[in-house]
Design an enzyme around this catalytic site. Structure first.
Site, PDB file in Angstrom:
ATOM      1  NE  ARG A  49     -38.559 -10.710  52.503  1.00 41.29           N
ATOM      2  CZ  ARG A  49     -38.278 -11.167  51.263  1.00 41.29           C
ATOM      3  NH1 ARG A  49     -38.883 -10.373  50.159  1.00 41.29           N
ATOM      4  NH2 ARG A  49     -37.661 -12.137  50.734  1.00 41.29           N
ATOM      5  CG  HIS A  59     -26.519 -11.856  59.838  1.00 42.57           C
ATOM      6  ND1 HIS A  59     -27.667 -11.160  59.435  1.00 42.57           N
ATOM      7  CD2 HIS A  59     -27.007 -13.288  59.010  1.00 42.57           C
ATOM      8  CE1 HIS A  59     -28.618 -11.462  58.680  1.00 42.57           C
ATOM      9  NE2 HIS A  59     -27.991 -12.638  58.459  1.00 42.57           N
ATOM     10  CD  GLU A  80     -34.076 -19.443  58.784  1.00 40.06           C
ATOM     11  OE1 GLU A  80     -34.942 -18.546  58.971  1.00 40.06           O
ATOM     12  OE2 GLU A  80     -32.754 -19.079  58.568  1.00 40.06           O
ATOM     13  CG  ASN A  88     -34.328 -10.192  58.920  1.00 44.78           C
ATOM     14  OD1 ASN A  88     -34.238 -10.937  58.207  1.00 44.78           O
ATOM     15  ND2 ASN A  88     -34.400  -8.780  58.453  1.00 44.78           N
ATOM     16  CG  HIS A 134     -31.994 -14.340  60.586  1.00 44.36           C
ATOM     17  ND1 HIS A 134     -33.011 -14.807  61.163  1.00 44.36           N
ATOM     18  CD2 HIS A 134     -31.905 -14.850  59.510  1.00 44.36           C
ATOM     19  CE1 HIS A 134     -33.318 -15.824  60.439  1.00 44.36           C
ATOM     20  NE2 HIS A 134     -32.446 -15.656  59.342  1.00 44.36           N
TER      21      HIS A 134
HETATM   22  N1  LIG Z   1     -32.972 -16.012  49.294  1.00 46.57           N
HETATM   23  C1  LIG Z   1     -33.444 -16.115  50.521  1.00 46.57           C
HETATM   24  O1  LIG Z   1     -34.563 -15.501  50.759  1.00 46.57           O
HETATM   25  C2  LIG Z   1     -32.553 -16.792  51.452  1.00 46.57           C
HETATM   26  C3  LIG Z   1     -33.183 -17.025  52.506  1.00 46.57           C
HETATM   27  C4  LIG Z   1     -32.426 -17.981  53.493  1.00 46.57           C
HETATM   28  C5  LIG Z   1     -31.201 -18.460  52.998  1.00 46.57           C
HETATM   29  N2  LIG Z   1     -30.770 -18.172  51.950  1.00 46.57           N
HETATM   30  C6  LIG Z   1     -29.379 -18.576  51.617  1.00 46.57           C
HETATM   31  O2  LIG Z   1     -29.619 -19.955  51.275  1.00 46.57           O
HETATM   32  C7  LIG Z   1     -28.304 -20.452  51.747  1.00 46.57           C
HETATM   33  C8  LIG Z   1     -28.227 -21.795  52.690  1.00 46.57           C
HETATM   34  O3  LIG Z   1     -29.318 -22.511  51.968  1.00 46.57           O
HETATM   35  P1  LIG Z   1     -28.987 -24.079  52.490  1.00 46.57           P
HETATM   36  O4  LIG Z   1     -29.087 -24.317  53.878  1.00 46.57           O
HETATM   37  O5  LIG Z   1     -30.211 -24.921  51.760  1.00 46.57           O
HETATM   38  O6  LIG Z   1     -27.680 -24.594  52.200  1.00 46.57           O
HETATM   39  P2  LIG Z   1     -26.806 -25.400  50.789  1.00 46.57           P
HETATM   40  O7  LIG Z   1     -27.581 -24.964  49.642  1.00 46.57           O
HETATM   41  O8  LIG Z   1     -25.520 -24.940  50.923  1.00 46.57           O
HETATM   42  O9  LIG Z   1     -27.278 -26.698  51.118  1.00 46.57           O
HETATM   43  C9  LIG Z   1     -26.738 -27.269  52.277  1.00 46.57           C
HETATM   44  C10 LIG Z   1     -26.165 -28.736  51.752  1.00 46.57           C
HETATM   45  O10 LIG Z   1     -27.055 -29.693  51.818  1.00 46.57           O
HETATM   46  C11 LIG Z   1     -26.902 -30.342  50.464  1.00 46.57           C
HETATM   47  N3  LIG Z   1     -28.249 -30.655  50.054  1.00 46.57           N
HETATM   48  C12 LIG Z   1     -29.245 -30.143  49.749  1.00 46.57           C
HETATM   49  N4  LIG Z   1     -30.297 -30.824  49.449  1.00 46.57           N
HETATM   50  C13 LIG Z   1     -29.798 -32.237  49.721  1.00 46.57           C
HETATM   51  C14 LIG Z   1     -30.346 -33.221  49.660  1.00 46.57           C
HETATM   52  N5  LIG Z   1     -31.782 -33.165  49.434  1.00 46.57           N
HETATM   53  N6  LIG Z   1     -29.894 -34.416  49.740  1.00 46.57           N
HETATM   54  C15 LIG Z   1     -28.573 -34.381  50.175  1.00 46.57           C
HETATM   55  N7  LIG Z   1     -27.774 -33.238  49.932  1.00 46.57           N
HETATM   56  C16 LIG Z   1     -28.655 -32.185  49.895  1.00 46.57           C
HETATM   57  C17 LIG Z   1     -26.229 -29.399  49.761  1.00 46.57           C
HETATM   58  O11 LIG Z   1     -25.436 -29.965  48.560  1.00 46.57           O
HETATM   59  C18 LIG Z   1     -25.078 -28.426  50.776  1.00 46.57           C
HETATM   60  O12 LIG Z   1     -24.161 -29.340  50.917  1.00 46.57           O
HETATM   61  C19 LIG Z   1     -27.260 -19.390  51.926  1.00 46.57           C
HETATM   62  O13 LIG Z   1     -26.643 -18.812  50.985  1.00 46.57           O
HETATM   63  C20 LIG Z   1     -28.232 -18.508  52.420  1.00 46.57           C
HETATM   64  O14 LIG Z   1     -27.728 -17.077  52.069  1.00 46.57           O
HETATM   65  C21 LIG Z   1     -31.450 -17.310  51.089  1.00 46.57           C
END
Ligand SMILES: NC(=O)c1ccc[n+]([C@@H]2O[C@H](COP(=O)([O-])OP(=O)(O)OC[C@H]3O[C@@H](n4cnc5c(N)ncnc54)[C@H](O)[C@@H]3O)[C@@H](O)[C@H]2O)c1
Length: 368
Positions: A233, A244, A184, A237, A240
């Site tokens: 915005r 996806h 990202e 993407n 993406h």
């Molecule tokens: N709202 C938005 O604009 C937006 C943008 C991008 C992604 N998202 C969403 O975000 C999610 C993906 O986020 P992600 O990649 O953070 O995944 P996640 O939240 O599943 O975290 C990934 C893994 O890392 C672990 N983890 C996180 N921080 C840690 C740390 N400091 N130490 C040890 N383990 C840690 C978590 O427990 C998990 O197992 C998806 O659901 C996606 O749809 C939302």
């Protein structure tokens, strides 16, 4: 570095303070929460992060409770939200109570959704712990949960009152998750910061704040112009539309960031084939992904299956298939009406593990 403060755009107008630095969960966040005088503080986290950071934070915050949900995207659901609502009711939450989302993007989206809807809205503090959540998910105010039919199908815009990114917690973040965040950050460089891209091209990812801050600024600049995704915005993407489809075809075995990384390569290939970007731009993107150990091809997938997944996504969202591409590093543009034959050619390349001249499969793809 103690911490830096940035102001990121809020959808309601105005800005949200974003604090980024080391050890912020130790003293900064507890004292921030104390000053706000909330009736109670509910820290929402998962089973992995509770013993690492949640319990200690809860001890340091007066009148706080720790709400622990299972770890994983499959728990970003209405069922988990409903469980949180009932815990909040049992523990006497009122509209002066705050929710702290302590976790990656899953916890941020889920907690944000609960904060947007419980009692028609509680104050929310985002405390992202993954690189991806710090660079991307915690800003932009999009919150939500998944349905069995697809990801992020129910949600809202919910501005946090603050975003607190404690870089110390990245020490425990698994390497694979760090790479998801890098994808990202690379995307941010490709759409809005050629210098950030060049840094990543040289393989410089440390100190992490030097890639994180510019990536946050790219997103914040775009949000300032288009908070609700009516136009610019969509640049966020990049990679993406392909990503996806890759996630769906792999039945979510390939994580989001890795899928986006392959999608970034696909976008560069498509831009080259459409005559929008030079072969040099495509080659730089490929070399950088490779250097960062990010995937560039999908093992075992078929191009037709990816095309089908893209068509399905388009139908579901009732819109034309549009692609964010880049003309140059840092210069995005949106293209629709891409000939299917050309699209298939690009998909063939990203499906083929062996047809690359300057490409070798990084270890991480085999792990995925
Ligand atoms: N709202 C938005 O604009 C937006 C943008 C991008 C992604 N998202 C969403 O975000 C999610 C993906 O986020 P992600 O990649 O953070 O995944 P996640 O939240 O599943 O975290 C990934 C893994 O890392 C672990 N983890 C996180 N921080 C840690 C740390 N400091 N130490 C040890 N383990 C840690 C978590 O427990 C998990 O197992 C998806 O659901 C996606 O749809 C939302």
């Amino acid at each position: 570095m103690e911490h830096v403060t940035l102001n990121v755009p809020a959808t309601a107008g105005g800005t949200i303070p974003l604090y980024l630095g080391y050890d912020l969960l130790e003293t900064f966040l507890p004292s921030f929460l104390r000053q706000k005088d909330f009736s109670a503080v509910f820290i929402v986290t998962n089973e992995t992060l509770a013993p690492l950071y949640g319990e200690r934070l809860q001890e340091r915050v007066e009148n706080s409770h720790l709400l622990v949900v299972p770890d994983g995207e499959r728990y970003k659901t209405l069922e988990t939200a409903a469980w949180l609502y009932s815990r909040l009711l049992e523990l006497g939450a009122d509209r002066k109570s705050a929710l702290v989302a302590l976790g990656g993007g899953v916890i941020g989206d889920l907690t944000g959704f609960v904060a947007a809807t419980f009692l028609r809205g509680l104050p929310l503090i985002q405390a992202p712990t993954s690189l991806l959540a710090m660079a991307d998910a915690s800003l932009g105010s999009k919150v939500g949960v998944d349905l069995p039919q697809g990801k992020n199908l129910v949600g809202a815009f919910k501005d946090a009152i603050a975003i607190v990114s404690d870089l110390s917690v990245l020490r425990t973040l698994p390497q694979r998750e760090f790479k998801n965040g890098l994808a990202e950050i690379l995307k941010a460089g490709m759409i809005g910061d050629a210098e950030l891209f060049a840094r990543l091209e040289r393989g410089n990812v440390e100190p992490v704040e030097e890639i994180l801050l510019p990536a946050i600024k790219v997103k914040a600049n775009i949000l300032a112009k288009d908070p609700f995704e009516h136009g610019e915005r969509a640049y966020l993407n990049l990679g993406h539309t392909f990503g996806h489809a890759i996630e769906a075809v792999s039945q979510y075995q390939i994580p989001h960031g890795q899928a986006v990384a392959i999608g970034l390569r696909a976008a560069a290939l498509l831009a080259e084939r459409l005559g929008i970007a030079s072969g040099e731009v495509r080659a730089r993107v490929e070399r950088t992904l490779l250097g960062l150990g990010l995937a560039g091809a999908v093992g075992g997938a078929r191009a037709e299956a990816l095309l089908q997944a893209m068509e399905y996504d388009k139908k579901r969202q009732r819109r034309r298939l549009r692609f964010v591409l880049i003309q140059e590093i840092g210069v995005p543009l949106i293209v629709s009406e891409v000939p299917t034959s050309l699209l298939l050619e690009v998909l063939e390349v990203i499906c083929d593990q062996h047809s690359r001249s300057e490409w070798a499969e990084p270890e991480s793809v085999r792990d995925a």
